[in-house]
Motif scaffolding. Structure first.
Motif, PDB file in Angstrom:
ATOM      1  N   GLU A  18      -5.814 -13.156 -10.138  1.00 20.85           N
ATOM      2  CA  GLU A  18      -6.376 -14.668 -10.451  1.00 20.85           C
ATOM      3  C   GLU A  18      -5.487 -15.124  -9.366  1.00 20.85           C
ATOM      4  N   ALA A  19      -3.949 -14.857  -9.133  1.00 19.95           N
ATOM      5  CA  ALA A  19      -3.290 -15.170  -8.599  1.00 19.95           C
ATOM      6  C   ALA A  19      -3.523 -15.107  -6.651  1.00 19.95           C
ATOM      7  N   LEU A  20      -4.503 -13.987  -6.375  1.00 17.16           N
ATOM      8  CA  LEU A  20      -4.830 -13.563  -5.188  1.00 17.16           C
ATOM      9  C   LEU A  20      -5.969 -14.963  -4.934  1.00 17.16           C
ATOM     10  N   ASN A  21      -6.686 -15.391  -6.102  1.00 14.40           N
ATOM     11  CA  ASN A  21      -7.946 -15.935  -5.913  1.00 14.40           C
ATOM     12  C   ASN A  21      -8.012 -17.333  -5.231  1.00 14.40           C
ATOM     13  N   VAL A  22      -6.668 -18.259  -6.170  1.00 14.97           N
ATOM     14  CA  VAL A  22      -6.028 -19.113  -6.579  1.00 14.97           C
ATOM     15  C   VAL A  22      -4.986 -19.291  -4.433  1.00 14.97           C
ATOM     16  N   GLY A  23      -4.894 -18.098  -4.083  1.00 15.76           N
ATOM     17  CA  GLY A  23      -3.887 -18.030  -2.917  1.00 15.76           C
ATOM     18  C   GLY A  23      -2.888 -18.063  -2.565  1.00 15.76           C
ATOM     19  N   SER A  24      -1.974 -17.561  -4.357  1.00 11.28           N
ATOM     20  CA  SER A  24      -0.694 -17.637  -4.440  1.00 11.28           C
ATOM     21  C   SER A  24       0.012 -15.820  -4.140  1.00 11.28           C
ATOM     22  N   ILE A  25      -1.006 -15.466  -3.563  1.00 10.23           N
ATOM     23  CA  ILE A  25      -0.780 -14.078  -3.045  1.00 10.23           C
ATOM     24  C   ILE A  25      -1.251 -13.512  -1.763  1.00 10.23           C
ATOM     25  N   ASP A  26      -1.546 -12.700  -0.820  1.00 11.92           N
ATOM     26  CA  ASP A  26      -2.000 -12.165  -0.114  1.00 11.92           C
ATOM     27  C   ASP A  26      -2.957 -11.508   0.104  1.00 11.92           C
ATOM     28  N   PHE A  27      -2.642 -10.160  -1.116  1.00  7.14           N
ATOM     29  CA  PHE A  27      -2.553  -8.698  -0.961  1.00  7.14           C
ATOM     30  C   PHE A  27      -1.864  -8.133  -2.794  1.00  7.14           C
ATOM     31  N   ALA A  28      -3.400  -7.027  -3.077  1.00 11.37           N
ATOM     32  CA  ALA A  28      -2.823  -6.718  -5.017  1.00 11.37           C
ATOM     33  C   ALA A  28      -3.437  -5.475  -4.649  1.00 11.37           C
ATOM     34  N   TYR A  29      -2.693  -4.738  -6.340  1.00  5.83           N
ATOM     35  CA  TYR A  29      -3.861  -3.234  -6.344  1.00  5.83           C
ATOM     36  C   TYR A  29      -4.027  -3.750  -8.167  1.00  5.83           C
ATOM     37  N   THR A  30      -4.868  -3.412  -8.031  1.00  9.23           N
ATOM     38  CA  THR A  30      -4.959  -2.441  -9.680  1.00  9.23           C
ATOM     39  C   THR A  30      -6.206  -1.616  -9.834  1.00  9.23           C
ATOM     40  N   GLY A  31      -6.762  -1.209 -11.542  1.00  6.18           N
ATOM     41  CA  GLY A  31      -7.571  -0.099 -11.521  1.00  6.18           C
ATOM     42  C   GLY A  31      -8.790  -1.180 -10.857  1.00  6.18           C
ATOM     43  N   GLU A  32      -9.680  -0.102 -12.049  1.00  6.92           N
ATOM     44  CA  GLU A  32     -11.334  -0.675 -11.359  1.00  6.92           C
ATOM     45  C   GLU A  32     -12.309  -1.470 -11.658  1.00  6.92           C
ATOM     46  N   THR A  33     -11.653  -1.859 -12.833  1.00  7.48           N
ATOM     47  CA  THR A  33     -12.634  -2.888 -13.032  1.00  7.48           C
ATOM     48  C   THR A  33     -11.988  -4.372 -12.655  1.00  7.48           C
ATOM     49  N   PRO A  34     -10.819  -4.206 -13.405  1.00  4.82           N
ATOM     50  CA  PRO A  34     -10.226  -6.057 -12.262  1.00  4.82           C
ATOM     51  C   PRO A  34     -11.795  -7.061 -11.391  1.00  4.82           C
ATOM     52  N   PRO A  35     -11.440  -5.865 -10.406  1.00  9.22           N
ATOM     53  CA  PRO A  35     -12.286  -6.753  -9.127  1.00  9.22           C
ATOM     54  C   PRO A  35     -13.658  -7.118  -9.379  1.00  9.22           C
ATOM     55  N   VAL A  36     -14.426  -6.345 -10.429  1.00  9.14           N
ATOM     56  CA  VAL A  36     -15.734  -6.443 -10.487  1.00  9.14           C
ATOM     57  C   VAL A  36     -15.525  -7.279 -11.227  1.00  9.14           C
ATOM     58  N   PHE A  37     -14.718  -8.027 -12.435  1.00  5.94           N
ATOM     59  CA  PHE A  37     -14.774  -9.381 -12.774  1.00  5.94           C
ATOM     60  C   PHE A  37     -14.302 -10.217 -12.143  1.00  5.94           C
ATOM     61  N   ALA A  38     -13.742 -10.451 -11.338  1.00  4.63           N
ATOM     62  CA  ALA A  38     -13.001 -11.481 -10.154  1.00  4.63           C
ATOM     63  C   ALA A  38     -14.039 -11.725  -9.433  1.00  4.63           C
ATOM     64  N   GLN A  39     -14.694 -10.574  -8.455  1.00  6.24           N
ATOM     65  CA  GLN A  39     -15.640 -10.816  -7.238  1.00  6.24           C
ATOM     66  C   GLN A  39     -17.021 -11.025  -8.671  1.00  6.24           C
ATOM     67  N   ALA A  40     -17.534 -11.092  -9.828  1.00  7.95           N
ATOM     68  CA  ALA A  40     -18.175 -11.881 -10.963  1.00  7.95           C
ATOM     69  C   ALA A  40     -17.654 -13.489 -10.917  1.00  7.95           C
ATOM     70  N   ALA A  41     -16.442 -13.874 -10.578  1.00  7.35           N
ATOM     71  CA  ALA A  41     -16.014 -15.346 -10.830  1.00  7.35           C
ATOM     72  C   ALA A  41     -16.401 -16.166  -9.854  1.00  7.35           C
ATOM     73  N   GLY A  42     -16.670 -14.836  -8.482  1.00  9.46           N
ATOM     74  CA  GLY A  42     -16.457 -15.964  -7.594  1.00  9.46           C
ATOM     75  C   GLY A  42     -15.353 -15.923  -6.456  1.00  9.46           C
ATOM     76  N   ALA A  43     -14.522 -14.755  -6.648  1.00  6.90           N
ATOM     77  CA  ALA A  43     -13.621 -14.500  -5.811  1.00  6.90           C
ATOM     78  C   ALA A  43     -13.320 -14.001  -4.616  1.00  6.90           C
ATOM     79  N   PRO A  44     -13.149 -14.267  -4.233  1.00  8.53           N
ATOM     80  CA  PRO A  44     -13.387 -13.631  -2.518  1.00  8.53           C
ATOM     81  C   PRO A  44     -12.096 -12.767  -1.899  1.00  8.53           C
ATOM     82  N   LEU A  45     -12.668 -11.497  -2.912  1.00  5.46           N
ATOM     83  CA  LEU A  45     -11.686 -10.360  -2.561  1.00  5.46           C
ATOM     84  C   LEU A  45     -12.353  -9.672  -2.015  1.00  5.46           C
ATOM     85  N   VAL A  46     -11.371  -8.557  -1.151  1.00  4.23           N
ATOM     86  CA  VAL A  46     -11.900  -7.936  -0.307  1.00  4.23           C
ATOM     87  C   VAL A  46     -11.120  -6.165  -0.798  1.00  4.23           C
ATOM     88  N   TYR A  47     -11.531  -5.357  -0.959  1.00  9.07           N
ATOM     89  CA  TYR A  47     -11.346  -3.851  -1.078  1.00  9.07           C
ATOM     90  C   TYR A  47     -10.743  -3.316   0.074  1.00  9.07           C
TER      91      TYR A  47
END
Length: 344
Positions: free
Chosen positions: A105-134
């Motif tokens: 969520e912080a990555l989505n709103v521009g508070s951070i530039d880089f993140a590390y998570t497990g498998e499923t958080p990126p799926v939820f974030a991408q489905a919510a429209g977050a402009p993330l990149v693996y």
């Protein structure tokens, strides 16, 4: 009293008043001068000199991490990234998060530039429209997450979870483990009652019996095993791959490819060190996490390290998670994981 006496006294009185005025004026001037001088010093201190202006970082790399994300935590502690980026006039800002969903969520709103998570958080974030990149992944392995029950629990197999309350962190990697474990036992996700709790709240709920089972990852999993004798009902081996993912935003990956590459190189170096020094890593995490050394040694024995490029197999695995969550109504729309993979 004569007129001369009165005149003489008036002159003396007027002279005294003038001298008093002089003394007060001098004091006031001294006070104003002192305040003005102090203000000048303060302004001078705040104003950048040529030397300090040149040393001010031109850019800040903002990294999100969890204390349980070992590679990033070690990199933060060692300070090697800061040393490498200093000549480029880049500083590093570390931001701690309780879990992956909050970090993305912080990555989505521009508070951070880089993140590390497990498998499923990126799926939820991408489905919510977050402009993330693996940008890379870490092969943690299925043994590093599990469904736990208390040592005296009557639950002996996954099928026994039907109708039971199960604690998990919503949207975390163990969310998919729970779905897969239930499917393997012939149950549906709707057959259990999920209790969405972060690890810090789930542990006491599990200990006190407010929930019947707890789906959790290491080192919290190992801590529950060693401290309270929690029993593994099933772990992720044969059910899930349990990968960790390094992520950034589309803009950052396009605008700062060299900075991103430097970060990944330093992560690979520290990951190799951690892989070859499990006991040292356990001792480091003991101080960082406040978890007993035996639990951390257990966790280090069953986890993997590495900073690897995404293959077609890895992307397909993420797509399977996304499709599964869509079928369960856990995400609102279909996503194409491939579209969120950084171009080499």
């Amino acid at each position: 009293m004569s007129i001369n006496d009165i005149s003489h006294r008036f002159k003396l009185s007027r002279l005294g008043l003038w001298r008093g005025f002089q003394r007060r004026s001098i004091k006031a001037f001294a006070l104003l001068f002192s305040l003005g001088l102090s203000l000048s010093f303060a302004i001078a201190a705040c104003s950048p000199t040529p030397e300090t202006a040149n040393s001010t970082p031109a850019q800040t790399l903002r990294i999100g991490y969890q204390k349980s994300s070992t590679a990033l935590n070690l990199l933060k502690s060692k300070g090697d990234l800061e040393k490498r980026l200093a000549p480029q006039n880049v500083s590093v800002e570390w931001n701690e998060f309780a879990a992956g969903p909050q970090m993305l969520e912080a990555l989505n709103v521009g508070s951070i530039d880089f993140a590390y998570t497990g498998e499923t958080p990126p799926v939820f974030a991408q489905a919510a429209g977050a402009p993330l990149v693996y940008v890379a992944y870490e092969p943690l392995g299925g043994a590093a997450e599990a469904i736990l029950v208390r040592k005296d629990s009557p639950i002996q197999r996954v099928a026994d979870l039907k109708g039971k309350k199960v604690a998990l962190n919503r949207g975390s990697n163990v969310h998919y483990l729970l779905v897969r474990a239930l499917e393997s036992a012939g149950l549906q996700y709707s057959d259990i009652e999920p209790a969405f709790l972060p690890p810090g709240d789930a542990r006491p709920a599990f200990e006190q019996g407010s929930v019947d089972a707890w789906v959790i990852w290491d080192p919290f999993q190992a801590a529950a095993e060693t401290a309270m004798g929690a029993r593994i009902l099933v772990d992720g081996q044969g059910l899930v791959e349990n990968r960790g993912f390094f992520l950034t935003t589309q803009n950052f990956s396009q605008q700062q490819p060299q900075l991103l590459q430097t970060l990944l190189e330093e992560l690979q170096t520290v990951s190799e060190w951690a892989k070859n020094n499990p006991q040292n890593v356990a001792r480091f995490l003991e101080a960082e996490l406040g978890i007993a050394l035996p639990a951390l040694e257990l966790a280090e024995k069953r986890r993997g390290y590495g900073v690897l490029p995404l293959s077609d197999e890895v992307v397909a695995g993420q797509q399977k998670i996304a499709d599964t969550f869509l079928s369960l109504g856990l995400i609102p729309q279909p996503i194409a994981v491939k579209s969120a993979v950084a171009k080499p």
